[in-house]
Scaffold this motif. Structure first.
Motif, mmCIF file in Angstrom:
data_model
loop_
_atom_site.group_PDB
_atom_site.id
_atom_site.type_symbol
_atom_site.label_atom_id
_atom_site.label_comp_id
_atom_site.label_asym_id
_atom_site.label_seq_id
_atom_site.Cartn_x
_atom_site.Cartn_y
_atom_site.Cartn_z
ATOM 1 N N THR A 188 4.021 1.970 23.899
ATOM 2 C CA THR A 188 5.218 2.143 23.148
ATOM 3 C C THR A 188 5.235 3.730 22.987
ATOM 4 O OG1 THR A 188 4.330 2.154 20.989
ATOM 5 C CG2 THR A 188 5.175 0.215 22.067
ATOM 6 N N TYR A 189 6.540 4.165 23.201
ATOM 7 C CA TYR A 189 6.977 5.487 22.901
ATOM 8 C C TYR A 189 7.546 5.810 21.607
ATOM 9 C CZ TYR A 189 10.588 9.531 23.171
ATOM 10 O OH TYR A 189 11.391 10.449 22.902
ATOM 11 N N ILE A 190 6.631 6.566 20.808
ATOM 12 C CA ILE A 190 6.686 6.469 19.445
ATOM 13 C C ILE A 190 7.387 8.156 18.901
ATOM 14 C CG2 ILE A 190 5.586 6.494 17.179
ATOM 15 C CD1 ILE A 190 3.533 4.610 18.943
ATOM 16 N N ASN A 191 8.320 8.022 17.959
ATOM 17 C CA ASN A 191 8.608 9.530 16.982
ATOM 18 C C ASN A 191 7.978 9.020 15.679
ATOM 19 O OD1 ASN A 191 9.825 11.193 15.798
ATOM 20 N ND2 ASN A 191 11.851 10.873 16.297
ATOM 21 N N PRO A 192 6.790 9.559 15.360
ATOM 22 C CA PRO A 192 6.177 9.585 14.291
ATOM 23 C C PRO A 192 6.966 9.899 12.918
ATOM 24 C CG PRO A 192 4.821 10.642 15.742
ATOM 25 C CD PRO A 192 6.117 10.600 16.442
ATOM 26 N N THR A 228 4.558 10.393 20.675
ATOM 27 C CA THR A 228 3.157 10.048 21.199
ATOM 28 C C THR A 228 3.559 8.711 21.925
ATOM 29 O OG1 THR A 228 2.734 8.420 19.214
ATOM 30 C CG2 THR A 228 2.058 10.804 19.181
ATOM 31 N N TYR A 229 2.533 8.382 22.996
ATOM 32 C CA TYR A 229 2.501 7.115 23.596
ATOM 33 C C TYR A 229 1.230 6.545 23.061
ATOM 34 C CZ TYR A 229 6.115 7.260 26.960
ATOM 35 O OH TYR A 229 7.386 7.133 27.627
ATOM 36 N N ASN A 230 1.304 5.289 22.688
ATOM 37 C CA ASN A 230 0.283 4.616 21.985
ATOM 38 C C ASN A 230 0.053 3.481 22.731
ATOM 39 O OD1 ASN A 230 0.798 6.629 19.966
ATOM 40 N ND2 ASN A 230 -0.401 5.455 18.532
ATOM 41 N N ILE A 231 -1.327 2.603 22.741
ATOM 42 C CA ILE A 231 -1.691 1.499 23.420
ATOM 43 C C ILE A 231 -2.123 0.329 22.418
ATOM 44 C CG2 ILE A 231 -2.982 0.709 25.263
ATOM 45 C CD1 ILE A 231 -3.076 3.616 26.660
ATOM 46 N N ASN A 232 -1.914 -0.831 22.687
ATOM 47 C CA ASN A 232 -2.331 -1.754 21.756
ATOM 48 C C ASN A 232 -3.732 -1.865 22.024
ATOM 49 O OD1 ASN A 232 -2.783 -4.940 22.265
ATOM 50 N ND2 ASN A 232 -1.748 -4.705 20.615
ATOM 51 N N HIS A 261 8.696 1.240 16.983
ATOM 52 C CA HIS A 261 7.794 1.157 18.244
ATOM 53 C C HIS A 261 6.156 1.253 18.040
ATOM 54 C CE1 HIS A 261 10.959 0.717 20.779
ATOM 55 N NE2 HIS A 261 10.293 1.209 21.730
ATOM 56 N N TYR A 262 6.023 2.228 16.946
ATOM 57 C CA TYR A 262 4.159 2.197 16.452
ATOM 58 C C TYR A 262 3.928 0.776 16.255
ATOM 59 C CZ TYR A 262 -0.211 3.189 14.244
ATOM 60 O OH TYR A 262 -1.654 3.021 13.953
ATOM 61 N N ASP A 263 4.714 -0.114 15.225
ATOM 62 C CA ASP A 263 3.948 -1.275 14.746
ATOM 63 C C ASP A 263 4.041 -2.142 16.167
ATOM 64 O OD1 ASP A 263 3.895 -0.637 12.249
ATOM 65 O OD2 ASP A 263 5.697 -1.234 11.624
ATOM 66 N N MET A 264 5.083 -1.973 17.170
ATOM 67 C CA MET A 264 5.104 -2.823 18.324
ATOM 68 C C MET A 264 3.808 -2.726 18.904
ATOM 69 S SD MET A 264 8.929 -2.190 19.178
ATOM 70 C CE MET A 264 8.814 -2.562 20.916
ATOM 71 N N GLU A 269 -4.656 2.159 14.054
ATOM 72 C CA GLU A 269 -4.367 0.871 14.473
ATOM 73 C C GLU A 269 -4.206 0.617 15.754
ATOM 74 O OE1 GLU A 269 -2.154 -0.457 10.547
ATOM 75 O OE2 GLU A 269 -1.383 1.498 11.555
ATOM 76 N N THR A 270 -3.964 1.893 16.574
ATOM 77 C CA THR A 270 -3.587 1.840 18.167
ATOM 78 C C THR A 270 -4.573 2.588 18.503
ATOM 79 O OG1 THR A 270 -2.088 3.378 17.933
ATOM 80 C CG2 THR A 270 -1.275 1.156 17.444
ATOM 81 N N LYS A 271 -4.305 2.795 20.185
ATOM 82 C CA LYS A 271 -5.182 3.692 20.869
ATOM 83 C C LYS A 271 -4.426 4.781 21.154
ATOM 84 C CE LYS A 271 -7.190 4.662 25.374
ATOM 85 N NZ LYS A 271 -8.180 5.656 24.875
ATOM 86 N N PHE A 272 -4.497 6.012 20.671
ATOM 87 C CA PHE A 272 -3.629 7.146 20.929
ATOM 88 C C PHE A 272 -3.799 7.619 22.435
ATOM 89 C CE2 PHE A 272 -3.523 11.966 21.435
ATOM 90 C CZ PHE A 272 -2.358 11.991 21.215
ATOM 91 N N CYS A 273 -2.965 7.725 23.182
ATOM 92 C CA CYS A 273 -2.697 8.329 24.536
ATOM 93 C C CYS A 273 -2.581 9.561 24.575
ATOM 94 C CB CYS A 273 -1.669 7.172 25.246
ATOM 95 S SG CYS A 273 -2.021 7.672 27.103
ATOM 96 N N PHE A 274 -1.453 10.003 24.231
ATOM 97 C CA PHE A 274 -1.237 11.745 24.316
ATOM 98 C C PHE A 274 0.161 11.889 23.322
ATOM 99 C CE2 PHE A 274 0.593 10.203 28.336
ATOM 100 C CZ PHE A 274 1.695 10.414 28.326
ATOM 101 N N ALA A 275 0.254 13.100 22.938
ATOM 102 C CA ALA A 275 1.415 13.669 22.221
ATOM 103 C C ALA A 275 2.136 14.798 23.090
ATOM 104 C CB ALA A 275 0.755 14.412 20.846
ATOM 105 N N PHE A 276 3.504 14.822 22.633
ATOM 106 C CA PHE A 276 4.164 15.850 23.327
ATOM 107 C C PHE A 276 5.505 16.141 22.559
ATOM 108 C CE2 PHE A 276 5.377 11.674 24.869
ATOM 109 C CZ PHE A 276 6.748 11.592 25.021
ATOM 110 N N MET A 277 6.417 16.863 23.010
ATOM 111 C CA MET A 277 7.569 17.216 22.387
ATOM 112 C C MET A 277 8.586 17.485 23.413
ATOM 113 S SD MET A 277 6.805 21.097 21.152
ATOM 114 C CE MET A 277 5.050 20.715 20.567
ATOM 115 N N HIS A 278 9.961 17.535 22.908
ATOM 116 C CA HIS A 278 11.084 17.937 23.563
ATOM 117 C C HIS A 278 11.204 19.305 23.433
ATOM 118 C CE1 HIS A 278 13.586 18.206 20.027
ATOM 119 N NE2 HIS A 278 13.524 16.985 19.650
ATOM 120 N N ASP A 279 11.970 19.896 24.344
ATOM 121 C CA ASP A 279 12.517 21.315 23.977
ATOM 122 C C ASP A 279 12.995 21.719 22.802
ATOM 123 O OD1 ASP A 279 12.592 23.788 25.736
ATOM 124 O OD2 ASP A 279 14.417 23.859 25.543
#
Length: 337
Positions: free
Chosen positions: A86-90, A232-236, A74-77, A133-143
């Motif tokens: 895209t929804y990314i798990n780094p 993270t959510y990242n933008i093209n 998803h990051y490469d996408m 390589e992308t525009k970072f939107c925001f970062a978050f985590m699960h419980d």
């Protein structure tokens, strides 16, 4: 009269809001989780808010459940424009995003909402370089999630000889350190790994055990916030750069710490509710660790922090500064374990 009419026409055009004249953008938003996952309605609400605030000039189509590509990609996408958001798990790509990986070290966070507020505010300094390589939107985590297994695990040494599906690269390092074998699989693939006997344990958040149908294949769960996963959510970049100034502002206004927390809250509630659901299963044991046992786990993970420091230093970031900034953010938000 013609001059007056022309002047009025020009004045009328000038009065039209800039956004109403913008070219329509159709964003493809890719998530690798199914529509039943809490992230889907959160993402839908986010997209609808963007459309409203852009006067309908930024529209979105959601593609859940790996329709456009595998979770690992998803990051490469986002980079390549296969999807626009895209929804990314780094942590699915070991070594590629070393700075944000600090949040994957066990016992770093104890609360997803407070933790998200801390993580996102801290990472905004580092994201432009680490995810350039992308525009970072925001970062978050699960419980906070834990270890679920067919064999009861109490102390770190119990992992020796086990085959475990790790949640991310840091947990994979822990498994290797303890003499276990890692079985790499994304969340949607986890059930298949257990069904086929390829894995006999996994690191997973609580509610998602039921969402992905994994709870049927394990017997024991540690009742402790053993780990968290960063997302993270990242933008093209090309899509974003091609937007008007007004449209960019709408996107920027939806890539904030406040929106990160909005994404984290419903998911945190969903995952946390899974603890009681797991405890209610008649053939399952959910057990707490003693202070001494937690102490063993804490001592065991010390090398993970050292490895993180080395990786971050190689990436050109001072690990001592980054760690202090993160700890300050965690303390400010009351997010620590």
């Amino acid at each position: 009269m013609r001059r007056i009419a022309f002047a009025l026409a020009v004045a009328g055009c000038a009065a039209v809001p800039a956004a109403a004249q913008d070219k329509t953008v159709n964003m493809k938003i890719s998530l690798w989780v199914p529509t039943a996952h809490p992230l889907y309605p959160s993402t839908k609400a986010w997209a609808e808010s963007i459309e409203k605030d852009s006067n309908g000039t930024i529209k979105s189509t959601l593609f859940p459940a790996e329709q456009l590509g595998k979770a690992f990609d998803h990051y490469d996408m986002a980079r390549d424009g296969i999807a626009d958001v895209t929804y990314i798990n780094p942590g699915y790509q070991p070594g590629r995003f070393p700075v944000i990986a600090v949040g994957q070290i066990p016992f770093t966070f104890a609360d997803a909402v407070k933790g998200t507020a801390a993580l996102d505010s801290w990472y905004r300094k580092y994201a432009p370089a680490e995810m350039k390589e992308t525009k970072f939107c925001f970062a978050f985590m699960h419980d906070p999630g834990t270890l679920h297994s067919r064999k009861k695990v109490v102390v770190p040494g119990d992992i020796k000889g086990m085959k475990i599906r790790p949640a991310h690269s840091t947990f994979a390092e822990l498994v290797t350190m303890l003499g276990g074998t890692n079985v790499q699989a994304s969340a949607p693939e986890a059930r298949d790994m257990l069904e086929r006997g390829v894995a006999d344990g996994l690191a997973f958040p609580w509610g998602s055990m039921f969402l992905f149908g994994v709870e049927k294949h394990i017997k024991y769960s540690i009742d402790a916030p053993l780990y968290t996963t960063m997302f993270t959510y990242n933008i093209n970049r090309r899509m974003y750069d091609g937007m008007s100034a007004a449209q960019k502002k709408v996107i920027d206004d939806h890539c904030t710490n406040e929106w990160a927390v909005k994404f984290a809250k419903p998911w945190a509630d969903f995952e946390h509710a899974g603890i009681d659901k797991m405890k209610a299963l008649h053939d399952h044991e959910v057990y707490k660790l003693t202070d001494a046992q937690i102490g063993e786990w804490r001592k065991t993970i010390e090398p993970l922090t050292a490895k993180w420091s080395d990786a971050v230093r190689k990436a050109g970031v001072d690990p001592d500064v980054a760690m202090k900034e993160l700890k300050d953010a965690i303390a400010k938000n009351g997010a620590g374990f």
